[in-house]
Scaffold this motif. Structure first.
Motif, short mmCIF file in Angstrom:
data_model
loop_
_atom_site.label_atom_id
_atom_site.label_comp_id
_atom_site.label_asym_id
_atom_site.label_seq_id
_atom_site.Cartn_x
_atom_site.Cartn_y
_atom_site.Cartn_z
N LEU A 169 38.21 96.46 74.98
CA LEU A 169 38.91 96.35 76.25
C LEU A 169 40.30 95.78 76.06
CD1 LEU A 169 38.92 96.56 79.32
CD2 LEU A 169 37.85 94.29 79.41
N VAL A 170 40.41 94.74 75.21
CA VAL A 170 41.72 94.14 74.92
C VAL A 170 42.64 95.17 74.30
CG1 VAL A 170 42.93 92.44 73.52
CG2 VAL A 170 40.84 91.79 74.72
N GLY A 171 42.07 96.00 73.39
CA GLY A 171 42.86 97.05 72.75
C GLY A 171 43.40 98.04 73.76
N ILE A 172 42.56 98.39 74.73
CA ILE A 172 43.00 99.31 75.78
C ILE A 172 44.11 98.70 76.61
CG2 ILE A 172 42.29 100.45 77.91
CD1 ILE A 172 39.57 100.90 76.66
N ILE A 173 43.94 97.43 76.96
CA ILE A 173 44.96 96.75 77.77
C ILE A 173 46.27 96.68 77.01
CG2 ILE A 173 45.60 94.54 78.77
CD1 ILE A 173 42.62 94.09 79.39
N ALA A 174 46.21 96.32 75.72
CA ALA A 174 47.43 96.22 74.91
C ALA A 174 48.12 97.57 74.80
CB ALA A 174 47.09 95.68 73.52
N THR A 175 47.32 98.63 74.60
CA THR A 175 47.89 99.97 74.49
C THR A 175 48.54 100.39 75.79
OG1 THR A 175 46.20 100.58 72.88
CG2 THR A 175 47.36 102.38 73.98
N ASN A 176 47.86 100.11 76.89
CA ASN A 176 48.40 100.50 78.19
C ASN A 176 49.68 99.73 78.50
OD1 ASN A 176 46.47 102.38 78.68
ND2 ASN A 176 45.12 101.01 79.83
N CYS A 177 49.72 98.45 78.14
CA CYS A 177 50.93 97.66 78.38
C CYS A 177 52.10 98.24 77.60
CB CYS A 177 50.71 96.20 77.97
SG CYS A 177 49.63 95.28 79.09
N LYS A 178 51.83 98.63 76.35
CA LYS A 178 52.88 99.22 75.53
C LYS A 178 53.36 100.51 76.13
CE LYS A 178 55.45 99.69 71.83
NZ LYS A 178 56.61 98.82 71.56
N LYS A 179 52.40 101.31 76.62
CA LYS A 179 52.77 102.59 77.20
C LYS A 179 53.55 102.40 78.49
CE LYS A 179 50.88 107.16 78.14
NZ LYS A 179 49.66 107.98 78.14
N ASP A 180 53.14 101.42 79.31
CA ASP A 180 53.88 101.15 80.54
C ASP A 180 55.30 100.69 80.22
OD1 ASP A 180 51.72 101.82 82.04
OD2 ASP A 180 51.02 99.75 82.36
N GLU A 181 55.45 99.85 79.17
CA GLU A 181 56.77 99.39 78.78
C GLU A 181 57.63 100.56 78.35
OE1 GLU A 181 58.74 96.61 75.28
OE2 GLU A 181 56.64 96.39 75.79
N MET A 182 57.03 101.49 77.59
CA MET A 182 57.76 102.66 77.14
C MET A 182 58.18 103.52 78.31
SD MET A 182 59.01 104.23 74.55
CE MET A 182 58.13 103.48 73.17
N ASN A 183 57.29 103.66 79.29
CA ASN A 183 57.60 104.49 80.44
C ASN A 183 58.75 103.94 81.27
OD1 ASN A 183 55.72 106.43 79.87
ND2 ASN A 183 54.11 105.55 81.13
N ASP A 184 59.06 102.66 81.12
CA ASP A 184 60.20 102.08 81.82
C ASP A 184 61.51 102.73 81.39
OD1 ASP A 184 58.58 100.39 83.22
OD2 ASP A 184 58.91 98.65 81.94
N LEU A 185 61.54 103.32 80.19
CA LEU A 185 62.74 103.99 79.71
C LEU A 185 62.88 105.41 80.25
CD1 LEU A 185 62.54 102.96 75.94
CD2 LEU A 185 63.91 101.88 77.73
N ILE A 186 61.80 105.94 80.81
CA ILE A 186 61.77 107.33 81.25
C ILE A 186 61.94 107.41 82.76
CG2 ILE A 186 60.39 109.44 81.34
CD1 ILE A 186 61.38 108.72 78.56
N GLU A 187 62.83 108.32 83.19
CA GLU A 187 63.08 108.48 84.61
C GLU A 187 62.29 109.66 85.18
OE1 GLU A 187 67.44 108.41 84.88
OE2 GLU A 187 67.24 106.22 85.15
N GLU A 188 62.50 109.94 86.45
CA GLU A 188 61.65 110.88 87.17
C GLU A 188 61.63 112.27 86.54
OE1 GLU A 188 61.11 112.55 91.76
OE2 GLU A 188 62.57 110.97 91.31
N ASN A 189 62.74 112.70 85.94
CA ASN A 189 62.78 114.04 85.36
C ASN A 189 62.19 114.09 83.95
OD1 ASN A 189 64.77 112.72 83.95
ND2 ASN A 189 66.39 114.22 84.37
N GLY A 190 61.63 112.97 83.47
CA GLY A 190 61.00 112.94 82.16
C GLY A 190 61.93 112.63 81.02
N LEU A 191 63.22 112.44 81.32
CA LEU A 191 64.21 112.10 80.31
C LEU A 191 64.54 110.61 80.39
CD1 LEU A 191 66.64 115.14 80.74
CD2 LEU A 191 64.73 114.90 79.12
N SER A 192 65.10 110.07 79.33
CA SER A 192 65.44 108.65 79.32
C SER A 192 66.71 108.39 80.12
CB SER A 192 65.63 108.16 77.88
OG SER A 192 66.80 108.73 77.31
N ARG A 193 66.91 107.15 80.48
CA ARG A 193 68.12 106.77 81.21
C ARG A 193 69.37 107.09 80.40
NH1 ARG A 193 64.93 102.26 82.31
NH2 ARG A 193 66.01 101.04 80.71
N ASP A 194 69.30 106.87 79.10
CA ASP A 194 70.46 107.15 78.24
C ASP A 194 70.86 108.62 78.31
OD1 ASP A 194 70.92 104.56 77.20
OD2 ASP A 194 69.28 104.80 75.78
N ILE A 195 69.86 109.50 78.30
CA ILE A 195 70.16 110.93 78.38
C ILE A 195 70.74 111.28 79.74
CG2 ILE A 195 69.13 113.24 78.41
CD1 ILE A 195 67.11 112.19 76.31
#
Length: 242
Positions: free
Chosen positions: A14-40
Motif C-alpha cells: 500500500l505504501v508503495g502504491i501511495i509513493a508511486t501515485n504521489c510521484k505520478k501526481d507530481e509529474m502530472n503537475d508539469l503537464i497541461e490540459e493538451n498533454g504537453l508540458s508548460r515549457d512546450i
C-alpha cells in the motif's frame, strides 16, 4: 506469525502504491490540459500546433516517458507533408543522425543534437523538452540559427516523435517549423509557420555510435568555412579602403 507477515507485506504494498501515485501526481503537475508540458506550451503557440496537426505530424503526450538516450540514424528521410508550395512530397533528404542525452524526467527536459550525413547542417537544441507515456515520446527542441556573415538569425523548432525500442526508434517522424525570422532582412528564411514533416521510410531508426566522428568532420568543415568567410571579408575591406 503468517498473518502478521501478510499484514506487513500488504502495508508495504500500500505504501508503495501511495509513493508511486504521489510521484505520478507530481509529474502530472508539469503537464497541461493538451498533454504537453508548460515549457512546450510557452514557446509553441496553438496556431503552430494546429499547423502540425493539419500536416498529420504525430505528437505523443504525457508526463512519464521512457529513457530515450542514445544516438540514432534516420535513413532514408522522406518528406511526408509540407505547407511550402515548392516542396515535393516524397523527396528524399540526407540521412540524419540524432542524439539525445541528459534526460531529466523530473523536469521533462533533454539535450538534443543532430547532424546531416554530409555535415552541411547541424544543430543543438538550447532548450529541449520531452513528453510521452511509456515508450512513446515527443521531443520539442528550440533551435536558434545565427548567420554571422549576413548578421541575422531565426528561431525554429525541430520535433522528434517515435517509439523507443531496443534496436532504435520505431516510426520516427521529424517536423521542422519556423517560429520567428525576426523580420528576415536578407530574405533567406522560410516564412513563419512554414513546416516540413519527414519520416523514416523503413520505420526503424537504428542505434549507432557514429555521431562523434560526424561531429569531428562537421567542425572541420565549419572551420574551413569560417576561414573562407574571413578571407572574403578581408577582401571586401581592402576594396573599401581602395
Amino acid at each position: 506469525m503468517k498473518t502478521n507477515i501478510n499484514h506487513i507485506l500488504a502495508t508495504l504494498f500500500l505504501v508503495g502504491i501511495i509513493a508511486t501515485n504521489c510521484k505520478k501526481d507530481e509529474m502530472n503537475d508539469l503537464i497541461e490540459e493538451n498533454g504537453l508540458s508548460r515549457d512546450i506550451n510557452d514557446f509553441i503557440p496553438q496556431d503552430i500546433l494546429d499547423i502540425l496537426d493539419s500536416l498529420d505530424m504525430p505528437i505523443n503526450t504525457g508526463g512519464n516517458p521512457a529513457n530515450i538516450e542514445g544516438t540514432f540514424l534516420m535513413n532514408p528521410s522522406i518528406l511526408m507533408s509540407s505547407n511550402i508550395e515548392t516542396d515535393i512530397i516524397g523527396f528524399e533528404f540526407n540521412e540524419l543522425l540524432i542524439s539525445f542525452f541528459e534526460q531529466n524526467n523530473d523536469e521533462l527536459t533533454i539535450t538534443t543534437q543532430y547532424v546531416e550525413e554530409d555535415a552541411s547542417q547541424e544543430g543543438e537544441g538550447y532548450g529541449s523538452f520531452l513528453v510521452g507515456e511509456g515508450n512513446d515520446f515527443s521531443v520539442f527542441a528550440k533551435n536558434m540559427t545565427y548567420d554571422t556573415f549576413d548578421n541575422d538569425s531565426a528561431l525554429n523548432t525541430i520535433i522528434f516523435t517515435g517509439t523507443i525500442g531496443e534496436e532504435g526508434i520505431e516510426d520516427l517522424h521529424v517536423a521542422v517549423v519556423m517560429l520567428n525570422d525576426f523580420g528576415d532582412p536578407n530574405n533567406q528564411y522560410i516564412e513563419i509557420g512554414d513546416s516540413r514533416v519527414l519520416y523514416d521510410e523503413d520505420a526503424i531508426s537504428e542505434r549507432t555510435e557514429e555521431f562523434k566522428s560526424i561531429q569531428k568532420k562537421m567542425q572541420q568543415d565549419i572551420s574551413e568555412e569560417d576561414s573562407r568567410r574571413g578571407m572574403v571579408e578581408s577582401d571586401k575591406k581592402k576594396g573599401r579602403e581602395l
